[in-house]
Design a protein around this motif. Structure first.
Motif, PDB file in Angstrom:
ATOM      1  N   LYS A  49     -35.118 -12.459 -12.818  1.00 50.28           N
ATOM      2  CA  LYS A  49     -34.645 -11.609 -13.754  1.00 50.28           C
ATOM      3  C   LYS A  49     -33.839 -10.475 -12.719  1.00 50.28           C
ATOM      4  O   LYS A  49     -34.396 -10.131 -11.756  1.00 50.28           O
TER       5      LYS A  49
ATOM      6  N   GLU B 193     -33.236  -7.206 -13.033  1.00 54.40           N
ATOM      7  CA  GLU B 193     -33.819  -6.076 -12.633  1.00 54.40           C
ATOM      8  C   GLU B 193     -35.095  -6.198 -11.311  1.00 54.40           C
ATOM      9  O   GLU B 193     -35.193  -5.428 -10.748  1.00 54.40           O
TER      10      GLU B 193
ATOM     11  N   THR C 137     -23.394  -7.392 -10.868  1.00 56.22           N
ATOM     12  CA  THR C 137     -24.311  -7.795 -12.067  1.00 56.22           C
ATOM     13  C   THR C 137     -23.475  -8.785 -12.749  1.00 56.22           C
ATOM     14  O   THR C 137     -22.253  -9.161 -12.263  1.00 56.22           O
TER      15      THR C 137
ATOM     16  N   GLU D  89     -29.747  -5.822 -20.260  1.00 66.46           N
ATOM     17  CA  GLU D  89     -29.971  -6.236 -19.113  1.00 66.46           C
ATOM     18  C   GLU D  89     -29.583  -4.985 -18.136  1.00 66.46           C
ATOM     19  O   GLU D  89     -30.328  -4.709 -17.171  1.00 66.46           O
TER      20      GLU D  89
ATOM     21  N   ARG E 286     -31.890  -2.157 -18.275  1.00 64.69           N
ATOM     22  CA  ARG E 286     -33.030  -2.572 -17.496  1.00 64.69           C
ATOM     23  C   ARG E 286     -32.933  -2.362 -15.935  1.00 64.69           C
ATOM     24  O   ARG E 286     -33.673  -1.849 -15.437  1.00 64.69           O
ATOM     25  N   ILE E 287     -31.809  -2.688 -15.561  1.00 62.81           N
ATOM     26  CA  ILE E 287     -31.507  -2.643 -14.184  1.00 62.81           C
ATOM     27  C   ILE E 287     -31.497  -1.070 -13.682  1.00 62.81           C
ATOM     28  O   ILE E 287     -32.196  -0.653 -12.763  1.00 62.81           O
TER      29      ILE E 287
ATOM     30  N   CYS F 290     -27.114 -10.281  -8.741  1.00 63.45           N
ATOM     31  CA  CYS F 290     -27.760 -10.080  -9.991  1.00 63.45           C
ATOM     32  C   CYS F 290     -27.172 -10.502 -10.990  1.00 63.45           C
ATOM     33  O   CYS F 290     -27.477 -10.498 -12.231  1.00 63.45           O
TER      34      CYS F 290
ATOM     35  N   TYR G  29     -26.118 -15.861 -14.300  1.00 68.87           N
ATOM     36  CA  TYR G  29     -25.783 -16.960 -15.341  1.00 68.87           C
ATOM     37  C   TYR G  29     -24.755 -17.744 -15.335  1.00 68.87           C
ATOM     38  O   TYR G  29     -24.827 -19.000 -15.800  1.00 68.87           O
TER      39      TYR G  29
ATOM     40  N   GLU H 250     -26.934  -8.174 -25.093  1.00 75.01           N
ATOM     41  CA  GLU H 250     -27.881  -8.787 -24.210  1.00 75.01           C
ATOM     42  C   GLU H 250     -27.401  -8.294 -22.930  1.00 75.01           C
ATOM     43  O   GLU H 250     -28.432  -7.897 -22.045  1.00 75.01           O
ATOM     44  N   LEU H 251     -26.194  -8.383 -22.520  1.00 77.29           N
ATOM     45  CA  LEU H 251     -25.830  -7.980 -21.298  1.00 77.29           C
ATOM     46  C   LEU H 251     -25.976  -6.406 -20.978  1.00 77.29           C
ATOM     47  O   LEU H 251     -26.302  -5.869 -19.901  1.00 77.29           O
TER      48      LEU H 251
END
Length: 170
Positions: A40, A42, A64, A77, A80-81, A11, A14, A73-74
């Protein structure tokens, strides 16, 4: 545990080499890696959990994205996961070389995700032991594993009594 099957999930999309690096680790510990490229995280997590269920895996480990510094931002994310899949344990990996900042990092992650434990890497001496005490005492978060070298076998369950014996020379 012997006889149980684990699935690693990529996951962290980047850093260009992150997925390949996870595959190398997976191969070294004879554990398959589920990945969906730059999809993405998630979505990858949801598909991986379904795959694990369909193919009889006992554990799913979501690897992750990492950062040296905390950013919104991290955190969004990661949130969301955790909303997309049921998560049993959230372990935060921290490089012990960051020193006292490790406590601030753990606090920031804990405020957002309620982490279950910390893995401290590069803890190859007792000089960095204060980080362990600070994380446990100030935040109430246990250090579950420590990395004491570069190899796969250098990630070890943390034993407070054994660590204290090392500091005090028992």
């Amino acid at each position: 545990a012997r006889g149980l099957r684990s699935l690693l999930v990529a996951c962290g999309i980047y850093r260009p080499a992150a997925i390949e690096q996870l595959k190398v680790v997976g191969k070294a510990v004879d554990t398959p890696v589920f990945e969906m490229g730059t999809e993405k995280p998630e979505k990858t997590a949801v598909k991986a959990v379904a795959h694990a269920r369909d193919y009889g895996y006992d554990f799913v480990i979501l690897d992750t994205a990492g950062r040296l510094h905390i950013d919104d931002e991290l955190m969004a994310e990661l949130k969301r996961i955790t909303e997309a899949v049921e998560v049993n344990d959230i372990l935060l990996v921290i490089d012990s070389m960051v020193g006292q900042d490790a406590v601030n990092i753990a606090k920031a992650f804990n405020d957002i995700l309620e982490i279950d434990g910390v893995i401290l890497t590069k803890l190859d001496g007792t000089a960095k032991g204060g980080i362990i005490v600070a994380i446990k005492n100030e935040l109430g978060i246990p250090v579950k594993y420590v990395g004491v070298g570069e190899g796969i076998d250098d990630l070890q369950p943390f034993d407070a009594a054994e660590f204290a014996d090392g500091i005090f020379g028992e």
